[in-house]
Design a protein around this motif. Structure first.
Motif, PDB file in Angstrom:
ATOM      1  N   GLY A   1       0.823  -1.198   0.000  1.00 24.60           N
ATOM      2  CA  GLY A   1       0.000   0.000   0.000  1.00 24.60           C
ATOM      3  C   GLY A   1       0.861   1.253   0.000  1.00 24.60           C
ATOM      4  O   GLY A   1       2.078   1.190   0.095  1.00 24.60           O
ATOM      5  N   GLY A   2       0.196   2.393  -0.118  1.00 24.49           N
ATOM      6  CA  GLY A   2       0.927   3.651  -0.106  1.00 24.49           C
ATOM      7  C   GLY A   2       0.050   4.798  -0.527  1.00 24.49           C
ATOM      8  O   GLY A   2      -1.155   4.632  -0.734  1.00 24.49           O
ATOM      9  N   SER A   3       0.671   5.956  -0.645  1.00 17.19           N
ATOM     10  CA  SER A   3      -0.012   7.157  -1.097  1.00 17.19           C
ATOM     11  C   SER A   3       0.376   7.418  -2.539  1.00 17.19           C
ATOM     12  O   SER A   3       1.568   7.567  -2.836  1.00 17.19           O
ATOM     13  N   VAL A   4      -0.595   7.472  -3.410  1.00 14.83           N
ATOM     14  CA  VAL A   4      -0.336   7.645  -4.832  1.00 14.83           C
ATOM     15  C   VAL A   4      -1.293   8.674  -5.410  1.00 14.83           C
ATOM     16  O   VAL A   4      -2.352   8.946  -4.839  1.00 14.83           O
ATOM     17  N   GLN A   5      -0.926   9.188  -6.552  1.00 16.80           N
ATOM     18  CA  GLN A   5      -1.801  10.121  -7.257  1.00 16.80           C
ATOM     19  C   GLN A   5      -2.803   9.345  -8.096  1.00 16.80           C
ATOM     20  O   GLN A   5      -2.542   8.200  -8.510  1.00 16.80           O
TER      21      GLN A   5
ATOM     22  N   PRO B   1      -9.542   8.398  -6.363  1.00 10.85           N
ATOM     23  CA  PRO B   1      -9.653   8.785  -4.946  1.00 10.85           C
ATOM     24  C   PRO B   1     -10.621   7.904  -4.161  1.00 10.85           C
ATOM     25  O   PRO B   1     -10.386   7.645  -2.974  1.00 10.85           O
TER      26      PRO B   1
ATOM     27  N   THR C   1      -9.458   4.921  -2.005  1.00 13.19           N
ATOM     28  CA  THR C   1      -8.799   5.130  -0.730  1.00 13.19           C
ATOM     29  C   THR C   1      -9.481   4.309   0.357  1.00 13.19           C
ATOM     30  O   THR C   1     -10.689   4.422   0.583  1.00 13.19           O
TER      31      THR C   1
ATOM     32  N   GLN D   1      -2.711   0.252   3.950  1.00 12.37           N
ATOM     33  CA  GLN D   1      -3.451   1.464   3.609  1.00 12.37           C
ATOM     34  C   GLN D   1      -3.139   1.916   2.184  1.00 12.37           C
ATOM     35  O   GLN D   1      -1.969   2.001   1.792  1.00 12.37           O
ATOM     36  N   VAL D   2      -4.201   2.200   1.449  1.00 12.49           N
ATOM     37  CA  VAL D   2      -4.069   2.796   0.115  1.00 12.49           C
ATOM     38  C   VAL D   2      -4.735   4.162   0.161  1.00 12.49           C
ATOM     39  O   VAL D   2      -5.908   4.280   0.519  1.00 12.49           O
ATOM     40  N   THR D   3      -3.979   5.191  -0.197  1.00  5.48           N
ATOM     41  CA  THR D   3      -4.499   6.553  -0.211  1.00  5.48           C
ATOM     42  C   THR D   3      -4.246   7.151  -1.590  1.00  5.48           C
ATOM     43  O   THR D   3      -3.112   7.174  -2.063  1.00  5.48           O
ATOM     44  N   VAL D   4      -5.319   7.607  -2.217  1.00  2.00           N
ATOM     45  CA  VAL D   4      -5.231   8.149  -3.566  1.00  2.00           C
ATOM     46  C   VAL D   4      -5.661   9.616  -3.549  1.00  2.00           C
ATOM     47  O   VAL D   4      -6.744   9.940  -3.067  1.00  2.00           O
ATOM     48  N   SER D   5      -4.825  10.474  -4.067  1.00  3.90           N
ATOM     49  CA  SER D   5      -5.154  11.904  -4.075  1.00  3.90           C
ATOM     50  C   SER D   5      -5.159  12.465  -5.492  1.00  3.90           C
ATOM     51  O   SER D   5      -4.665  11.800  -6.419  1.00  3.90           O
TER      52      SER D   5
END
Length: 125
Positions: A9-13, A88, A91, A121-125
């Motif tokens: 997982g991670g924070s990605v665009q 998004p 997320t 956690q997966v966070t999409v912004s």
């Protein structure tokens, strides 16, 4: 003692990709139904993909079809979830789950899964 450990997982665009992995110990990947679930804050846990053994039994829900791919590697005793074209609304905390139910038809009902990982956690912004 069954243990499932997720990673990837991670924070990605938005538009990016991630590959989630779930390494199992004390459990044989590919023998019984396994699945990926996700839970966003304030929402119920949602099943997004299941697989029993081999690519032929793979199933993803309609809302993620074409973007999510579930697969497994029996030699590595690992379950994967490839997520492309992230949005998004993807997320969430993503969980790997394993059951004692034989495929090829696997339920998305969380109650049928006996073993759960800690989530990634997966966070999409």
């Amino acid at each position: 003692h069954v243990q499932l450990v997720e990673s990837g997982g991670g924070s990605v665009q938005a538009g990016g990709s991630l590959r989630l992995s779930c390494v199992a110990s004390g459990y044989t990947v590919g023998r019984y139904c396994m699945g990926w679930f996700r839970q966003a804050p304030g929402k119920e846990r949602e099943g997004v993909a299941t697989i029993a053994s081999g690519r032929g039994s793979a199933y993803v829900i309609d809302s993620v079809k074409g973007r999510f791919t579930i697969s497994l590697d029996s030699a590595k005793n690992t379950l994967y979830l490839q997520i492309d074209s992230l949005k998004p609304e993807d997320t969430a905390m993503y969980y790997c789950a394993a059951s004692n139910v034989l495929g090829p038809y696997c339920t998305l009902g969380p109650s049928r899964y006996n073993y759960w990982g800690q989530g990634t956690q997966v966070t999409v912004s």
